[in-house]
Design an enzyme around this catalytic site. Structure first.
Site, PDB file in Angstrom:
ATOM      1  N   LEU A  74       0.810  -1.219   0.000  1.00 10.96           N
ATOM      2  CA  LEU A  74       0.000   0.000   0.000  1.00 10.96           C
ATOM      3  C   LEU A  74       0.841   1.266   0.000  1.00 10.96           C
ATOM      4  O   LEU A  74       0.351   2.328  -0.392  1.00 10.96           O
ATOM      5  CB  LEU A  74      -0.968   0.007   1.186  1.00 10.96           C
ATOM      6  N   HIS A 105      -8.551  -8.561   3.652  1.00 16.17           N
ATOM      7  CA  HIS A 105      -7.395  -7.665   3.529  1.00 16.17           C
ATOM      8  C   HIS A 105      -6.653  -7.878   2.206  1.00 16.17           C
ATOM      9  O   HIS A 105      -6.180  -6.928   1.595  1.00 16.17           O
ATOM     10  CB  HIS A 105      -6.456  -7.868   4.714  1.00 16.17           C
ATOM     11  N   ARG A 144       6.776 -17.556  -9.379  1.00 23.43           N
ATOM     12  CA  ARG A 144       6.650 -16.463 -10.346  1.00 23.43           C
ATOM     13  C   ARG A 144       7.709 -15.376 -10.205  1.00 23.43           C
ATOM     14  O   ARG A 144       7.875 -14.565 -11.110  1.00 23.43           O
ATOM     15  CB  ARG A 144       5.269 -15.824 -10.201  1.00 23.43           C
TER      16      ARG A 144
END
Length: 167
Positions: A74, A105, A144
């Site tokens: 964030l 969340h 990934r």
């Protein structure tokens, strides 16, 4: 007023004589900023390692790469905004990992972070390669991280060159 294209921009006419700008992965002279979240640090450092390795392979000088770390995903958009507004960077890269938990969340962080990165890119005009993984579990993130870090380096260089060629 006619503008000249950078020397390394290749133009081809592959579709009925229509000129097309080809992807340009030459990183020489480009300044790239990287914002990396420290949450899920092992995954984020894996992303960072492959991203910086690829930037160097593409010709971006070590002295033209800046790395900034933030607590979590964030905090990435605000930091990208400050970097984008600084005028010091041709492209930016966002790196992080948001792994699903048992609460809402995950959705909140993923959605707001992604929207924030897009908004910063459009508001500043600086291309941003979004390398924040959003995965179901840590194993998916680990699987990934190597490819995504390198993909982001290539996207950042390609988009910086494209935007320069369009001026």
């Amino acid at each position: 007023m006619q503008r000249t294209q950078p020397e390394n921009t290749r133009r081809t006419a592959r579709y009925d004589g229509i000129v097309e700008l080809e992807p340009d992965f030459a990183g020489t002279g480009l300044r790239v900023g990287i914002v990396m979240a420290r949450f899920n640090l092992d995954i984020c450092e894996g992303l960072l390692s492959t991203c910086t390795d690829e930037l160097l392979k593409l010709g971006v000088a070590r002295s033209d790469i800046r790395i900034v770390t933030v607590p979590g995903a964030l905090e990435i958009p605000l930091t990208l905004q400050a970097m984008g507004k600084s005028g010091r960077f041709d492209a930016l890269v966002a790196l992080g990992a948001v792994v699903r938990g048992e609460t809402y969340h995950f959705e909140l962080v993923s959605n707001e972070m992604g929207a924030g990165i897009t908004r910063v890119c459009l508001d500043t005009g600086v291309p941003i390669a979004n390398g924040v993984l959003t995965t179901e579990d840590e194993d998916q993130a680990v699987a990934r991280m190597s490819e995504k870090g390198a993909d982001c380096a290539r996207a950042a260089v390609e988009m910086a060159n494209l935007l320069k060629a369009l001026k």
